[in-house]
Write an enzyme that holds these catalytic residues in place. Structure first.
Site, PDB file in Angstrom:
ATOM      1  N   TYR A 141      32.421  47.378  36.600  1.00 34.02           N
ATOM      2  CA  TYR A 141      31.835  47.093  38.384  1.00 34.02           C
ATOM      3  C   TYR A 141      31.846  48.369  38.868  1.00 34.02           C
ATOM      4  O   TYR A 141      30.510  47.817  39.903  1.00 34.02           O
ATOM      5  CB  TYR A 141      31.220  45.989  38.084  1.00 34.02           C
ATOM      6  CG  TYR A 141      31.053  45.063  39.412  1.00 34.02           C
ATOM      7  CD1 TYR A 141      29.261  45.332  39.837  1.00 34.02           C
ATOM      8  CD2 TYR A 141      31.717  44.585  41.299  1.00 34.02           C
ATOM      9  CE1 TYR A 141      29.169  45.003  41.047  1.00 34.02           C
ATOM     10  CE2 TYR A 141      31.159  44.261  41.680  1.00 34.02           C
ATOM     11  CZ  TYR A 141      29.910  44.700  41.851  1.00 34.02           C
ATOM     12  OH  TYR A 141      29.092  44.073  43.402  1.00 34.02           O
ATOM     13  N   LYS A 145      29.674  50.816  41.449  1.00 30.66           N
ATOM     14  CA  LYS A 145      28.946  51.208  43.248  1.00 30.66           C
ATOM     15  C   LYS A 145      30.005  52.377  44.201  1.00 30.66           C
ATOM     16  O   LYS A 145      29.274  53.148  44.580  1.00 30.66           O
ATOM     17  CB  LYS A 145      29.915  49.511  43.273  1.00 30.66           C
ATOM     18  CG  LYS A 145      28.521  48.773  43.098  1.00 30.66           C
ATOM     19  CD  LYS A 145      27.575  48.596  43.661  1.00 30.66           C
ATOM     20  CE  LYS A 145      26.870  47.306  43.130  1.00 30.66           C
ATOM     21  NZ  LYS A 145      25.544  47.233  44.007  1.00 30.66           N
ATOM     22  N   ASN A 170      33.893  38.684  49.601  1.00 28.92           N
ATOM     23  CA  ASN A 170      33.436  37.126  48.769  1.00 28.92           C
ATOM     24  C   ASN A 170      32.195  36.195  49.551  1.00 28.92           C
ATOM     25  O   ASN A 170      32.925  35.465  50.182  1.00 28.92           O
ATOM     26  CB  ASN A 170      34.357  35.849  48.354  1.00 28.92           C
ATOM     27  CG  ASN A 170      35.493  37.050  47.177  1.00 28.92           C
ATOM     28  OD1 ASN A 170      36.065  37.419  47.504  1.00 28.92           O
ATOM     29  ND2 ASN A 170      35.615  35.742  45.732  1.00 28.92           N
ATOM     30  N   ARG A 219      41.185  35.282  48.549  1.00 26.79           N
ATOM     31  CA  ARG A 219      40.048  35.616  48.722  1.00 26.79           C
ATOM     32  C   ARG A 219      39.835  35.252  49.785  1.00 26.79           C
ATOM     33  O   ARG A 219      39.584  34.656  51.196  1.00 26.79           O
ATOM     34  CB  ARG A 219      39.168  35.251  47.501  1.00 26.79           C
ATOM     35  CG  ARG A 219      39.483  35.525  46.427  1.00 26.79           C
ATOM     36  CD  ARG A 219      38.739  37.265  46.291  1.00 26.79           C
ATOM     37  NE  ARG A 219      39.450  37.323  44.569  1.00 26.79           N
ATOM     38  CZ  ARG A 219      40.414  37.335  44.429  1.00 26.79           C
ATOM     39  NH1 ARG A 219      41.828  38.053  45.000  1.00 26.79           N
ATOM     40  NH2 ARG A 219      41.398  38.064  43.288  1.00 26.79           N
ATOM     41  N   ASP A 281      41.357  40.066  37.657  1.00 31.23           N
ATOM     42  CA  ASP A 281      42.250  39.103  38.922  1.00 31.23           C
ATOM     43  C   ASP A 281      43.308  40.422  39.852  1.00 31.23           C
ATOM     44  O   ASP A 281      44.212  40.688  39.684  1.00 31.23           O
ATOM     45  CB  ASP A 281      42.017  37.762  39.401  1.00 31.23           C
ATOM     46  CG  ASP A 281      41.096  37.033  39.138  1.00 31.23           C
ATOM     47  OD1 ASP A 281      39.895  37.733  39.140  1.00 31.23           O
ATOM     48  OD2 ASP A 281      41.012  35.640  38.169  1.00 31.23           O
TER      49      ASP A 281
HETATM   50  N1  UDP Z   1      38.371  31.415  40.291  1.00 29.48           N
HETATM   51  C1  UDP Z   1      39.325  30.039  39.473  1.00 29.48           C
HETATM   52  N2  UDP Z   1      38.117  29.233  38.553  1.00 29.48           N
HETATM   53  C2  UDP Z   1      36.615  29.335  38.410  1.00 29.48           C
HETATM   54  C3  UDP Z   1      35.587  30.929  38.853  1.00 29.48           C
HETATM   55  C4  UDP Z   1      37.136  31.792  40.232  1.00 29.48           C
HETATM   56  O1  UDP Z   1      40.119  29.729  39.756  1.00 29.48           O
HETATM   57  O2  UDP Z   1      36.768  28.870  37.380  1.00 29.48           O
HETATM   58  C5  UDP Z   1      39.037  32.745  41.173  1.00 29.48           C
HETATM   59  C6  UDP Z   1      39.497  33.959  40.183  1.00 29.48           C
HETATM   60  O3  UDP Z   1      40.466  33.959  39.814  1.00 29.48           O
HETATM   61  C7  UDP Z   1      39.536  33.990  41.551  1.00 29.48           C
HETATM   62  C8  UDP Z   1      38.633  33.295  43.124  1.00 29.48           C
HETATM   63  O4  UDP Z   1      38.896  31.252  42.195  1.00 29.48           O
HETATM   64  O5  UDP Z   1      41.032  33.938  42.007  1.00 29.48           O
HETATM   65  C9  UDP Z   1      37.130  34.110  43.420  1.00 29.48           C
HETATM   66  O6  UDP Z   1      36.444  33.824  42.141  1.00 29.48           O
HETATM   67  P1  UDP Z   1      35.290  34.339  41.652  1.00 29.48           P
HETATM   68  O7  UDP Z   1      34.630  34.407  40.494  1.00 29.48           O
HETATM   69  O8  UDP Z   1      34.579  33.542  42.838  1.00 29.48           O
HETATM   70  O9  UDP Z   1      35.254  36.056  42.632  1.00 29.48           O
HETATM   71  P2  UDP Z   1      35.786  37.453  42.474  1.00 29.48           P
HETATM   72  O10 UDP Z   1      36.713  36.695  43.746  1.00 29.48           O
HETATM   73  O11 UDP Z   1      35.774  37.491  41.407  1.00 29.48           O
HETATM   74  O12 UDP Z   1      34.516  37.997  43.277  1.00 29.48           O
END
Ligand code: UDP
Length: 325
Positions: A141, A145, A170, A219, A281
């Protein structure tokens, strides 16, 4: 100005359209509704249902609407999915973006704004992350970009157009009328709010053994209306010079802090369970946004995590099943 917005039926695109129209622009939304929602499209926008996979489809839209600028939101945007299905990203995202760019250049449109991502910064050497940080895409992804950013770089160098690439950290939150409705939902804040609505039993926390104060990932959550504001400002700034900008609040919140804030706002206990790490992550992603603030005069209006979650909660409460269900 006349602005063609690809993906204007999606989350960030639809909120940007709302602001562009409020600011007096004429907007056409180009969307195939594969992920977006017809109900998210502003009533004063012209809707052109079409698919970037087909050159004639986007050529037709550009010929018909004759925009002064194009904003490109329409893309697949899930890190996890891109690790499972890389060609949806290295293939479709790149090909569709290329179709759009060729059409834009062939029709002499000279302003282009790209939705880009913090996923360009895998394992950053320093936090907060500014525009000089090394580019290390974290997934197909992020790479898709970056490939589009590079195409834009060369289109600028060869005098074809001017662009801004806006790298969102985010995106979260909602306006009164527009919010986040993905199927399937994978993002933290909407999932947490689904627990508060009684639609899920609990939230799984993906790892509590990261190198952060409480062990959960940090984040930089940025309100979707503040991202939309940056697009509006960039539209005018690119007449001077092409630029890339990292967009965030310059503040990091851990998963645990997000859960605690959501518990306070919703009054729901929001049970959670720690599970294993999610592949891809990184521990901490926080933006340095001084450049956008200085060049564009960008100032987030909803910088607090409580404001962001409150606005999302209001929208999800009013739309418990999203837009159309
Ligand atoms: N996260 C989590 N549980 C979930 C979804 C996300 O613990 O069900 C955590 C994820 O590991 C990251 C943060 O929340 O550290 C933000 O994740 P998200 O998918 O919202 O955005 P990203 O950072 O991947 O763009």
């Amino acid at each position: 100005m006349k602005v063609l917005v690809t993906g204007g039926a999606g989350y960030i695109g639809s909120v940007t359209v709302e602001q562009l129209i409020e600011a007096g622009n004429q907007v056409a939304v180009f969307d195939n509704l594969s992920q977006g929602h017809r109900a998210a499209i502003h009533e004063d926008a012209k809707f052109i249902e079409g698919d970037l996979a087909h050159r004639e489809s986007i050529d037709g839209a550009v010929t018909e609407f004759r925009p002064d600028a194009v904003m490109h939101f329409a893309a697949k945007s899930l890190v996890g999915e891109s690790m499972q299905s890389p060609f949806l990203y290295l293939g479709d995202n790149v090909r569709n973006g290329l179709n759009l760019l060729e059409s834009v250049v062939n029709h002499g449109i000279e302003r282009f704004i790209l939705s880009s991502t913090a996923n360009l910064f895998d394992n950053p050497a320093t936090i907060p992350i500014d525009e000089e940080a090394s580019i290390v895409p974290g997934s197909p992804y992020g790479e898709s970009k970056y490939i589009l950013e590079r195409m834009l770089h060369w289109l600028d160098r060869t005098g074809k157009l001017r662009f801004a690439a806006l790298r969102y950290f985010n995106a979260a939150g909602a306006t009164h009328l527009r919010g986040e409705d993905h199927a399937p939902e994978t993002h933290l804040i909407p999932l947490v709010l689904q627990v508060a609505l009684g639609q899920r039993k609990d939230i799984k926390v993906f790892g509590d053994d990261y190198e952060t104060p409480d062990g959960t990932c940090i984040r930089d959550y940025i309100h979707v209306a503040d991202l939309a504001q940056a697009h509006r400002l960039a539209l005018h700034a690119i007449d001077q010079k092409s630029q890339v900008y990292n967009l965030g609040n310059e503040l990091g919140f851990s998963v645990t802090q997000v859960l605690d804030t959501a518990r306070k706002i919703t009054g729901h206990p929001i049970p959670s369970e720690v599970v294993g790490r999610r592949p891809g992550d990184v521990a901490t992603l926080v933006a340095a946004s001084a450049k956008a603030r200085a060049d564009l005069g960008w100032k987030p209006a909803h910088p607090k995590i409580s404001q962001i979650i409150e606005s999302a909660w209001r929208w999800h409460f009013d739309h418990p099943h999203g837009y159309e269900k």
